[in-house]
Scaffold this motif. Structure first.
Motif, mmCIF file in Angstrom:
data_model
loop_
_atom_site.group_PDB
_atom_site.id
_atom_site.type_symbol
_atom_site.label_atom_id
_atom_site.label_comp_id
_atom_site.label_asym_id
_atom_site.label_seq_id
_atom_site.Cartn_x
_atom_site.Cartn_y
_atom_site.Cartn_z
ATOM 1 N N PHE A 171 0.828 -1.203 0.000
ATOM 2 C CA PHE A 171 0.000 0.000 0.000
ATOM 3 C C PHE A 171 0.870 1.264 0.000
ATOM 4 C CE2 PHE A 171 -2.439 -3.402 1.993
ATOM 5 C CZ PHE A 171 -3.558 -3.405 1.192
ATOM 6 N N GLY A 172 1.954 1.238 0.791
ATOM 7 C CA GLY A 172 2.881 2.364 0.810
ATOM 8 C C GLY A 172 3.614 2.528 -0.502
ATOM 9 N N LEU A 173 3.970 1.398 -1.134
ATOM 10 C CA LEU A 173 4.648 1.451 -2.429
ATOM 11 C C LEU A 173 3.752 2.094 -3.480
ATOM 12 C CD1 LEU A 173 6.957 0.792 -4.357
ATOM 13 C CD2 LEU A 173 5.970 -1.502 -4.623
ATOM 14 N N VAL A 174 2.478 1.726 -3.497
ATOM 15 C CA VAL A 174 1.553 2.316 -4.465
ATOM 16 C C VAL A 174 1.402 3.814 -4.202
ATOM 17 C CG1 VAL A 174 -0.845 2.349 -5.268
ATOM 18 C CG2 VAL A 174 0.332 0.185 -4.971
ATOM 19 N N GLN A 175 1.346 4.214 -2.937
ATOM 20 C CA GLN A 175 1.267 5.648 -2.632
ATOM 21 C C GLN A 175 2.505 6.379 -3.136
ATOM 22 O OE1 GLN A 175 0.562 5.789 1.612
ATOM 23 N NE2 GLN A 175 -1.633 6.011 1.283
ATOM 24 N N PHE A 176 3.676 5.783 -2.923
ATOM 25 C CA PHE A 176 4.923 6.383 -3.411
ATOM 26 C C PHE A 176 4.901 6.504 -4.934
ATOM 27 C CE2 PHE A 176 9.161 5.608 -5.206
ATOM 28 C CZ PHE A 176 9.825 6.732 -4.734
ATOM 29 N N LEU A 177 4.494 5.431 -5.611
ATOM 30 C CA LEU A 177 4.459 5.454 -7.078
ATOM 31 C C LEU A 177 3.436 6.455 -7.602
ATOM 32 C CD1 LEU A 177 4.836 1.639 -7.837
ATOM 33 C CD2 LEU A 177 6.550 3.437 -8.193
ATOM 34 N N LYS A 178 2.287 6.571 -6.950
ATOM 35 C CA LYS A 178 1.266 7.535 -7.390
ATOM 36 C C LYS A 178 1.762 8.969 -7.186
ATOM 37 C CE LYS A 178 -2.526 5.958 -8.874
ATOM 38 N NZ LYS A 178 -2.794 6.033 -10.300
ATOM 39 N N ALA A 179 2.481 9.226 -6.096
ATOM 40 C CA ALA A 179 3.057 10.558 -5.882
ATOM 41 C C ALA A 179 4.113 10.844 -6.944
ATOM 42 C CB ALA A 179 3.656 10.655 -4.481
ATOM 43 N N SER A 180 4.915 9.821 -7.286
ATOM 44 C CA SER A 180 5.918 9.970 -8.353
ATOM 45 C C SER A 180 5.234 10.226 -9.683
ATOM 46 C CB SER A 180 6.782 8.706 -8.450
ATOM 47 O OG SER A 180 7.471 8.476 -7.251
ATOM 48 N N GLU A 181 4.130 9.528 -9.928
ATOM 49 C CA GLU A 181 3.355 9.733 -11.159
ATOM 50 C C GLU A 181 2.903 11.181 -11.276
ATOM 51 O OE1 GLU A 181 -1.157 8.679 -12.100
ATOM 52 O OE2 GLU A 181 0.077 6.879 -12.033
ATOM 53 N N ASP A 182 2.413 11.751 -10.176
ATOM 54 C CA ASP A 182 1.987 13.159 -10.178
ATOM 55 C C ASP A 182 3.137 14.072 -10.582
ATOM 56 O OD1 ASP A 182 -0.626 12.658 -9.436
ATOM 57 O OD2 ASP A 182 -0.284 13.027 -7.303
#
Length: 175
Positions: free
Chosen positions: A9-20
């Motif tokens: 869940f934390g990895l997906v949050q990190f990747l979504k923030a990177s995507e932004d």
């Protein structure tokens, strides 16, 4: 990324923030939370043996239906996660030859105590991160560890989408 640093869940949050950031979004959808003290181990897991066997169970629609057909009537409406967790737990207890009178616990991600922990990360969004390059080719985790397993979305060689559940046991239990 190592699981000691963050969970799925934390990895997906990190990747979504990177995507932004990559896509130049002015307003981020997620903001980092810095609480490094929660990374301190309280009761770290101990490695049981270096002689571990890593196996996986794949369950597509046909396999899930076949497992569901074995359930008693009052359990027919259970979730796929419940069904697969029960199946893996049963296989694991048989492989470990746990005596019938002993308690063999199973815990899910909401609990952190027990003999076997299972996490459902099939819908956390690993395959949905979009840097506008191409669709992710591999969006799964590497494998289970001794007392922890999980379920992830997986496409088999025939292109069927299903659930993959890796499990880790002593080599002697799978021989």
């Amino acid at each position: 990324m190592n699981h000691k640093m963050c969970d799925a869940f934390g990895l997906v949050q990190f990747l979504k923030a990177s995507e932004d950031m990559v896509l130049g979004n002015i307003h981020q959808t997620l903001f980092p939370i810095w609480q490094r003290q929660i990374l301190n181990a309280r009761n770290p897991l101990q490695v049981l043996s270096d002689n571990m066997a890593h196996k996986s169970f794949y369950c597509g629609p046909k396999e899930t239906k076949a497992l569901g057909n074995q359930l008693p009537c009052h359990l027919k409406g259970c979730s796929t996660f419940d069904l697969l967790t029960a199946f893996i737990w049963k296989c694991r207890t048989i492989a470990l030859e746990i005596e019938p009178e002993k308690i063999a616990r199973v815990s899910c991600i909401i609990k952190t105590r027990g003999n076997f922990i299972v996490s459902d990360i099939s819908n956390v969004g690993l395959g949905e991160v979009n840097f506008e390059w191409k669709k992710p080719i591999y969006a799964e985790t590497a494998g289970a560890v001794a007392l922890i397993s999980f379920s992830v979305k997986h496409q088999n060689k025939n292109g069927e989408l299903g659930i993959l559940v890796p499990i880790c046991l002593l080599q002697s239990t799978v021989d």
